[in-house]
Design an enzyme around this catalytic site. Structure first.
Site, PDB file in Angstrom:
ATOM      1  N   CYS A  20       0.864  -1.178   0.000  1.00 57.19           N
ATOM      2  CA  CYS A  20       0.000   0.000   0.000  1.00 57.19           C
ATOM      3  C   CYS A  20       0.898   1.223   0.000  1.00 57.19           C
ATOM      4  CB  CYS A  20      -0.939   0.000   1.208  1.00 57.19           C
ATOM      5  SG  CYS A  20      -2.299   1.195   1.076  1.00 57.19           S
ATOM      6  N   LYS A  33     -12.002  -4.751   3.111  1.00 57.78           N
ATOM      7  CA  LYS A  33     -11.358  -3.863   4.080  1.00 57.78           C
ATOM      8  C   LYS A  33     -12.291  -2.684   4.335  1.00 57.78           C
ATOM      9  CE  LYS A  33      -7.127  -1.160   4.853  1.00 57.78           C
ATOM     10  NZ  LYS A  33      -5.805  -0.796   4.282  1.00 57.78           N
ATOM     11  N   ARG A  84      -2.195   3.646  12.764  1.00 64.21           N
ATOM     12  CA  ARG A  84      -1.755   4.840  12.055  1.00 64.21           C
ATOM     13  C   ARG A  84      -0.647   5.558  12.816  1.00 64.21           C
ATOM     14  NH1 ARG A  84      -7.861   6.449   9.950  1.00 64.21           N
ATOM     15  NH2 ARG A  84      -7.941   4.755   8.398  1.00 64.21           N
ATOM     16  N   GLU A 100     -16.869  -7.876  -3.601  1.00 62.86           N
ATOM     17  CA  GLU A 100     -15.437  -7.579  -3.624  1.00 62.86           C
ATOM     18  C   GLU A 100     -14.605  -8.868  -3.623  1.00 62.86           C
ATOM     19  OE1 GLU A 100     -13.712  -4.959  -4.025  1.00 62.86           O
ATOM     20  OE2 GLU A 100     -14.784  -3.184  -3.321  1.00 62.86           O
ATOM     21  N   LYS A 108     -10.832  -7.276   7.064  1.00 61.86           N
ATOM     22  CA  LYS A 108     -10.211  -6.346   8.004  1.00 61.86           C
ATOM     23  C   LYS A 108     -11.212  -5.253   8.346  1.00 61.86           C
ATOM     24  CE  LYS A 108      -6.317  -3.154   8.561  1.00 61.86           C
ATOM     25  NZ  LYS A 108      -5.164  -2.500   7.912  1.00 61.86           N
TER      26      LYS A 108
END
Length: 342
Positions: free
Chosen positions: A117, A211, A221, A249, A264
């Site tokens: 990512c 997700k 984060r 998805e 997730k």
């Protein structure tokens, strides 16, 4: 009173284990590891007690600590030395993940999965380069100003091009599996094609297939220095209200060549884990995320619950729901308590 049926007969100590329906083993667990190119010493993560950012020079030692508990797999998350709008350090040959991969794979037997990512690598903290688009007020990353004025969103197709570069750089550095996590449309297909064209057709893909845009990501984060500098990720991560969309998805990712499907977060979405297990033959992974970890830690610090028992029960519930693999910050602590742990 008819007491022909007495389920308690099978709850006695000597038989309880024999009839247990769900088992958890160290080999079911994946340990997240944070490698940081900006530090030369381990940095504790305040919101995730027991976890640290680790400098590249200590990454092998950190992974060996994981292996000593019986856990066999790690997932790497990187904090680069610099960031830019495109996230170009994510695919640099001398990038933090690439260098960590070379060291880990040459010096340990760990199975190494890489998170793919851009949020840790872009200076704006979103999961890809940005573009302007016209959207209705209130439904955008940056919802200030009148309706239908240009606003910023992640450029889906430009991000796909970046993912191609990232996964091939990870595979060349030694990744055993790659895990695209940005929830971009078409990401699995381009990742599969890029790997195959580069000669890495044997490298599997664990897709973050479902997700959700979740409130449980906060501590991560902090850990990965990947918080968005503005707005949120509602325009590319899934709505927590949706379950049918998750199946769509996952189906798309299966068609595009994903080998493992991830959900997730885990605990608030056990219904999604269970539905995917019923519908698909693929291995199912679930990410027991940082907020799930942190809230148990906080409750235990208050004396409100037993941390070890609550952690084990949480992971058993994820496994019982249908997960084959669990990515969890409890991996090492729980593994040491399990049969086969060390």
């Amino acid at each position: 009173m008819d007491l022909t049926h007495r389920p308690r007969r099978l709850r006695q100590d000597r038989v309880r284990g024999l009839v247990s329906e769900t088992s958890l083993e160290p080999s079911d667990l994946i340990a997240p590891v944070f490698v940081d190119a900006t530090t030369d010493e381990r940095v504790p993560i305040e919101s995730m007690p027991g976890h640290e950012r680790v400098p590249i020079e200590e990454i092998v030692a950190r992974v060996e600590e994981v292996l000593e508990t019986g856990v066999e797999a790690v997932m790497l998350f990187g904090i680069p030395e610099s960031k830019d709008p495109e996230g170009s350090r994510a695919w640099a040959g001398d990038g933090v993940i690439q260098e960590a991969l070379r060291r880990i794979t040459s010096e340990t037997d760990a199975y190494v999965i890489t998170d793919v990512c851009l949020c840790e690598y872009t200076d704006h903290g979103h999961c890809g380069p940005l573009e302007e688009e016209l959207r209705a007020e209130g439904s955008v990353v940056e919802a200030d100003g009148p309706a239908c004025e240009p606003t910023l969103t992640v450029d889906n197709d430009a991000t796909l091009e970046a993912l191609e570069r990232i996964v091939t750089s990870h595979a060349r550095a030694g990744a055993d599996m790659v895990a695209p996590s940005g929830m971009m449309d078409g990401m699995v297909g381009v990742v599969r094609s890029a790997l195959d064209e580069a000669g890495f057709e044997r490298v599997p893909i664990m897709s973050y297939a479902a997700k959700y845009e979740s409130a449980f990501y906060g501590p991560f984060r902090d850990a990965a220095d990947g918080a968005p500098s503005f707005g949120n990720r509602r325009h590319y991560q899934m709505d927590p209200a949706n379950s049918r969309e998750a199946m769509r998805e996952v189906r798309l990712d299966a068609e595009q060549g994903a080998d493992v499907m991830m959900v997730k977060p885990a605990l608030p979405y056990l219904d999604i884990v269970s539905a995917i297990r019923r519908e698909f033959d693929h291995p199912v992974a679930a990410y027991n995320v940082s907020g799930e970890y942190a809230m148990l830690q906080a409750a235990a610090e208050k004396g409100w619950l037993d941390l070890e028992d609550a952690a084990l029960e949480s992971l058993l519930s994820i496994k019982r729901a249908g997960a084959d693999l669990i990515l969890t910050y409890f991996a090492e602590d729980v593994a040491e308590r399990l049969p086969g742990g060390r």
